[in-house]
Design an enzyme around this catalytic site. Structure first.
Site, PDB file in Angstrom:
ATOM      1  CG  HIS A 237       3.454  73.608  32.956  1.00 59.31           C
ATOM      2  ND1 HIS A 237       2.632  73.760  31.858  1.00 59.31           N
ATOM      3  CD2 HIS A 237       4.223  72.511  32.702  1.00 59.31           C
ATOM      4  CE1 HIS A 237       2.884  72.798  30.993  1.00 59.31           C
ATOM      5  NE2 HIS A 237       3.847  72.025  31.477  1.00 59.31           N
ATOM      6  CD  GLU A 238       7.559  71.659  34.533  1.00 53.96           C
ATOM      7  OE1 GLU A 238       7.471  70.418  34.688  1.00 53.96           O
ATOM      8  OE2 GLU A 238       7.560  72.196  33.408  1.00 53.96           O
TER       9      GLU A 238
ATOM     10  CB  CYS B 243       3.010  70.615  27.955  1.00 53.61           C
ATOM     11  SG  CYS B 243       3.407  69.344  29.159  1.00 53.61           S
TER      12      CYS B 243
ATOM     13  CG  HIS C  98       3.872  67.967  34.393  1.00 57.55           C
ATOM     14  ND1 HIS C  98       3.182  67.241  33.452  1.00 57.55           N
ATOM     15  CD2 HIS C  98       4.377  69.039  33.729  1.00 57.55           C
ATOM     16  CE1 HIS C  98       3.262  67.829  32.282  1.00 57.55           C
ATOM     17  NE2 HIS C  98       3.979  68.939  32.423  1.00 57.55           N
TER      18      HIS C  98
END
Length: 146
Positions: free
Chosen positions: A100-101, A58, A104
């Site tokens: 993953h994004e 990351c 965030h």
């Protein structure tokens, strides 16, 4: 691109939008490049999902990487920059990128998905390597011969 990332969420660079960009291959080698605004993630039901334990890094955790279990398929539904509906389906590494994004944008990093021991290991990796990572990024951003 300077950090060799596969995606970047707006909040990682101090932009208060629910948006991320990506440039990421899937398991078939097909490159996916784009963006999505206000994504909502759909994952396979637990009975039909296949978890893949694969390496994840990351940009917000420079120099660290750990194996993180994630479903091998994901669908992100949101909008494009013009406000039109957008549905993005991903498999393999691209599915991991979408998850993953989206994490965030929900205020999480992959560290939140690790055991306490693995999280400590990742933070130790970051402490040991982040200075080198930032130096490499600065050199790449400056370009050749500078």
């Amino acid at each position: 691109y300077v950090a060799d990332g596969a995606g970047l969420a707006a909040n990682q660079v101090g932009v208060g939008l629910r948006l991320f960009v990506y440039d990421c291959p899937d398991d078939y080698g097909i490159r996916h490049v784009g963006h999505i605004i206000n994504p909502v993630l759909d994952l396979p039901d637990p009975g039909s999902r296949r978890l893949i334990d694969d390496f994840e890094g990351c940009l917000s955790v420079p120099g660290a990487g750990m194996a993180v279990p994630r479903p091998d398929r994901a669908v992100a539904r949101g909008r494009d920059k013009d406000g039109s509906p957008l549905v993005i389906e991903g498999t393999g590494y691209f599915a991991r990128c979408l998850q993953h994004e989206t994490d965030h944008l929900l205020g999480h990093t992959y560290l939140d998905r690790l055991s306490k021991r693995d999280r400590k290991d990742a933070l130790r990796q970051m402490a040991d390597r982040s200075e080198d990572v930032f130096a490499q990024r600065a050199a790449k951003a400056a370009g050749p011969g500078r």
